[in-house]
Design an enzyme around this catalytic site. Structure first.
Site, short mmCIF file in Angstrom:
data_model
loop_
_atom_site.label_atom_id
_atom_site.label_comp_id
_atom_site.label_asym_id
_atom_site.label_seq_id
_atom_site.Cartn_x
_atom_site.Cartn_y
_atom_site.Cartn_z
N ASP A 98 5.64 -0.90 1.01
CA ASP A 98 5.99 -1.78 2.13
C ASP A 98 6.82 -1.02 3.18
OD1 ASP A 98 6.13 -4.10 3.59
OD2 ASP A 98 7.72 -5.00 2.38
N ASN B 130 -3.78 -9.76 3.62
CA ASN B 130 -3.84 -8.77 4.72
C ASN B 130 -5.09 -8.93 5.59
OD1 ASN B 130 -2.29 -6.03 2.84
ND2 ASN B 130 -1.36 -7.57 4.17
C1 FPP Z 1 2.68 -2.64 4.00
O1 FPP Z 1 3.40 -2.29 5.15
C2 FPP Z 1 1.55 -1.74 3.79
C3 FPP Z 1 0.23 -2.08 3.88
C4 FPP Z 1 -0.21 -3.44 4.20
C5 FPP Z 1 -0.85 -1.10 3.69
C6 FPP Z 1 -0.62 0.00 2.74
C7 FPP Z 1 -1.46 1.15 3.13
C8 FPP Z 1 -1.12 2.46 3.05
C9 FPP Z 1 0.12 2.88 2.41
C10 FPP Z 1 -1.96 3.54 3.61
C11 FPP Z 1 -3.28 3.69 3.04
C12 FPP Z 1 -3.29 3.82 1.58
C13 FPP Z 1 -4.38 4.17 0.92
C14 FPP Z 1 -4.39 4.23 -0.54
C15 FPP Z 1 -5.60 4.50 1.64
P1 FPP Z 1 3.54 -3.35 6.31
O2 FPP Z 1 2.45 -3.10 7.28
O3 FPP Z 1 3.55 -4.75 5.74
O4 FPP Z 1 4.94 -2.98 6.89
P2 FPP Z 1 6.03 -3.94 7.58
O5 FPP Z 1 6.45 -4.94 6.52
O6 FPP Z 1 7.11 -3.01 7.96
O7 FPP Z 1 5.35 -4.59 8.75
#
Ligand code: FPP
Length: 248
Positions: free
Chosen positions: A25, A73
């Site tokens: 996250d 998501n």
């Molecule tokens: C949460 O951060 C993360 C995600 C929804 C996506 C996770 C993806 C990756 C780490 C990159 C790709 C990984 C692979 C395995 C291809 P957020 O967007 O919710 O962050 P925030 O809470 O700060 O908005």
């Protein structure tokens, strides 16, 4: 403490968790702090995925489960969803060979029918290329939610009961676990969540019943193997009782 020092310490200090799960996250916040688009945070998040895989291999963790994309998501802006799917295909293109060389077996768990064809084919390629890897199992949870997984398992079992394949008395924890995506795997010993958020966010709701939680303040794109080792050290301090009392 440096990475080798931390590694030495966890090796001497106690038991290494067999199964570690991570809620990655903070990509959006990482990007926002730098006035970059959210996709830039996800992109940098991919390097943190590599770091965590390397760290888990070094530490001798048997199973690493990463929450890469939740069912919820899909509700994000289309541009972000497309960016994340693109990153996933890129991850496959960039990492499959390396993961195979490192003898990692990759599984992609979740509602894969919701993926577009090229992304689905891409992840299936990674799964088949790495099949049989013995050093570590890497689970990428994609289009996944804990509640949907539980419902899916219930439905599966109800169908088996209705068809007479399974007697109602056999509908127990063990058979239920066999209907989950994580069939045959031990529950996570340790669940790490980054970016200082204290939530499960619909992740592995069945499996984390007795999992130790570690909340790290680092945002996911900055997560390093040292952060993983620190989480393991924290885990080694815990007294796991599984609802019982400690003897002695
Ligand atoms: C949460 O951060 C993360 C995600 C929804 C996506 C996770 C993806 C990756 C780490 C990159 C790709 C990984 C692979 C395995 C291809 P957020 O967007 O919710 O962050 P925030 O809470 O700060 O908005």
């Amino acid at each position: 403490m440096t990475s080798p020092e931390l590694l030495e310490r966890i090796r001497l200090h106690g038991q290494i968790p067999r199964h570690v799960a991570i809620i990655m996250d903070g990509n959006g916040r990482w990007a926002k702090q730098r006035s970059l688009p959210r996709a830039a945070g996800h992109k940098k998040g991919m390097t943190a995925v590599r770091e965590s895989v390397e760290g888990a291999l070094d530490a001798g963790i048997e199973i690493l489960t990463l929450f890469a994309f939740s069912t919820e998501n899909w509700q994000r802006p289309r541009s972000e969803v497309l960016a994340l799917m693109g990153l996933l295909r890129r991850y496959v293109a960039k990492e499959t060979r390396k993961l195979k060389e490192q003898d990692c077996e990759v599984h992609v768990l979740g509602d894969l029918d919701a993926l577009d064809q090229s992304t689905r084919e891409s992840v299936e390629y990674m799964t088949s290329e790495t099949a049989g890897g013995m050093a570590m199992r890497l689970n990428l949870m994609i289009s996944y939610s804990g509640r949907a997984e539980i419902l899916r398992a219930c439905r599966k079992m109800m169908e088996q009961v209705a068809s007479g394949e399974l007697a109602l008395e056999e509908f127990d924890e063990e058979t239920f676990e066999g209907a989950l995506f994580t069939e045959g795997l031990p529950d996570p010993d340790l669940l790490i969540r980054t970016s200082d958020e204290f939530r499960l966010s619909n992740f592995m709701l069945w499996q984390v019943a007795y999992t130790e939680l570690h909340i790290a303040s680092v945002l996911w794109p900055d997560f390093s193997r040292e952060d993983l080792f620190r989480a393991v050290l924290d885990y080694q301090e815990r007294d796991r009782r599984f609802g019982r009392v400690t003897v002695g």
